[in-house]
Write a protein that holds these residues in place. Structure first.
Motif, short mmCIF file in Angstrom:
data_model
loop_
_atom_site.label_atom_id
_atom_site.label_comp_id
_atom_site.label_asym_id
_atom_site.label_seq_id
_atom_site.Cartn_x
_atom_site.Cartn_y
_atom_site.Cartn_z
N THR A 34 1.03 -1.28 0.09
CA THR A 34 0.03 -0.04 0.00
C THR A 34 0.77 1.27 0.02
O THR A 34 1.86 1.35 0.85
CB THR A 34 -1.01 -0.03 1.28
OG1 THR A 34 -1.73 -1.10 1.43
CG2 THR A 34 -1.87 1.45 1.13
N LEU A 35 0.86 2.09 -0.88
CA LEU A 35 1.37 3.50 -1.05
C LEU A 35 0.86 4.48 0.06
O LEU A 35 -0.46 4.60 0.22
CB LEU A 35 1.30 3.98 -2.45
CG LEU A 35 1.93 5.51 -2.69
CD1 LEU A 35 3.35 5.17 -2.41
CD2 LEU A 35 1.64 5.79 -3.97
N HIS A 36 1.82 4.81 0.94
CA HIS A 36 1.30 5.77 1.92
C HIS A 36 2.14 6.89 1.80
O HIS A 36 3.36 7.07 2.21
CB HIS A 36 1.47 5.17 3.40
CG HIS A 36 0.45 3.96 3.80
ND1 HIS A 36 -0.76 4.34 3.85
CD2 HIS A 36 0.80 2.85 4.18
CE1 HIS A 36 -1.38 3.22 4.09
NE2 HIS A 36 -0.39 2.09 4.27
N LYS A 37 1.62 7.94 1.29
CA LYS A 37 2.39 9.01 1.01
C LYS A 37 2.47 9.86 2.20
O LYS A 37 3.68 10.49 2.14
CB LYS A 37 1.40 10.06 0.07
CG LYS A 37 1.33 9.45 -1.50
CD LYS A 37 0.78 10.64 -2.57
CE LYS A 37 0.98 9.81 -3.93
NZ LYS A 37 0.18 10.79 -4.93
N SER A 38 1.78 9.82 3.04
CA SER A 38 2.00 10.52 4.32
C SER A 38 3.24 9.97 5.11
O SER A 38 3.80 10.98 5.63
CB SER A 38 0.97 10.27 5.44
OG SER A 38 0.61 9.00 5.63
#
Lengths: 113, 112
Positions: free
Chosen positions: B66-70
Motif C-alpha cells: 500500500t502506498l502511503h504518501k503521508s
C-alpha cells in the motif's frame, strides 16, 4: 505478444576496447526504451531512456552513449571500455509515459579485463 | 534528490511465516508511481506490484503493498512465505519524465 531481445548474451572485452550492445523489441510500435546497468551484487542504475527514434535522454552516462536508430532498436556503446564497465546490462521497454511498468530483456553480461 | 531506501539488504524468513520488506522514498515530484520488482537468480527483473494511488492496497501472487504518501512508504508484505519467494526484491520510484530510481534491493531467503 511483445518480445525483447538483447545481444550479445555475454561479452569479455579488454580495457580500452570499444563496445556495442544491442536491444530490439518486436510486437510493440513506438515503445519507450531504457538502458540499465547492474554491478555484480548491486542495484539497477538507469543509464538512458528514449521516447522516440533519434532521441535519447541521459540519466547517468558512465562514459557510455546510447542511440536509437530505429523504432524497435536501442544501442549502447563506448569507444573505450573501463574496468568499471563490468556488470549486467539490461534493456527495457514500456508502453508509455506516466508510470507504465517496464519489461526487461534477458540482459548482457559484460566482463572487462 | 529523489531516492528510494530499502533498509534491509538481507532478510531470512522461515517458510510459512509472514514477510515484510521495507521501502521508503524521498521525492519532490507530485506525480509518481511505485513498483516492486523481483529478480530471480540469473534472470532479468520482472514487475511484481505497482501503485500510484495513495492508501490503496495492491496485490499480486500473494504479495501486497500500500502506498502511503503521508509516511513516504511502499512496504511489501506477504502473510505466508514460500520457498519459491527466495529472490532479490527491488522497490522503484518513477518520477519526472520516465526517470526511475531503484532501491538498493533486499535479498529474501526463505528457509524450510
Amino acid at each position: 505478444a511483445q518480445t525483447i531481445h538483447q545481444w550479445p548474451v555475454a561479452e569479455i572485452k579488454a580495457v580500452g576496447s570499444p563496445l556495442s550492445l544491442g536491444c530490439t523489441i518486436k510486437g510493440k510500435s513506438s515503445p519507450n526504451l531504457y538502458w540499465y546497468w547492474q554491478a555484480t551484487g548491486g542495484t539497477l542504475q538507469q543509464l538512458f531512456y528514449s521516447i522516440t527514434v533519434g532521441q535519447v535522454e541521459s540519466v547517468v552516462q558512465l562514459n557510455l552513449s546510447a542511440s536509437r536508430p530505429k523504432d524497435d532498436q536501442f544501442i549502447l556503446s563506448t569507444e573505450k571500455l573501463l574496468l568499471s564497465h563490468s556488470g549486467f546490462y539490461l534493456c527495457a521497454w514500456s508502453a508509455g509515459l506516466g508510470g507504465y511498468e517496464q519489461y526487461f530483456g534477458p540482459g548482457t553480461r559484460l566482463t572487462v579485463l | 534528490g529523489d531516492s528510494v531506501t530499502q533498509t534491509e539488504g538481507l532478510v531470512t524468513v522461515t517458510e510459512g511465516l509472514p514477510v515484510k520488506l521495507n521501502c521508503t522514498y524521498q521525492t519532490t515530484y507530485l506525480t509518481i508511481a511505485f513498483f516492486w520488482y523481483v529478480q530471480y537468480l540469473n534472470e532479468a527483473p520482472q514487475v511484481l506490484l505497482k501503485s500510484s494511488t495513495d492508501n490503496k492496497r495492491t496485490e499480486h501472487q500473494g504479495f501486497h503493498a500500500t502506498l502511503h504518501k503521508s509516511s513516504s512508504s511502499f512496504h511489501l508484505q506477504k502473510s505466508s512465505a514460500q520457498l519459491s519467494d527466495s529472490a532479490l526484491y527491488y522497490c522503484a520510484l518513477i518520477y519526472g519524465n520516465e526517470k526511475i530510481t531503484f532501491g538498493a534491493g533486499t535479498k529474501l531467503t526463505i528457509k524450510p
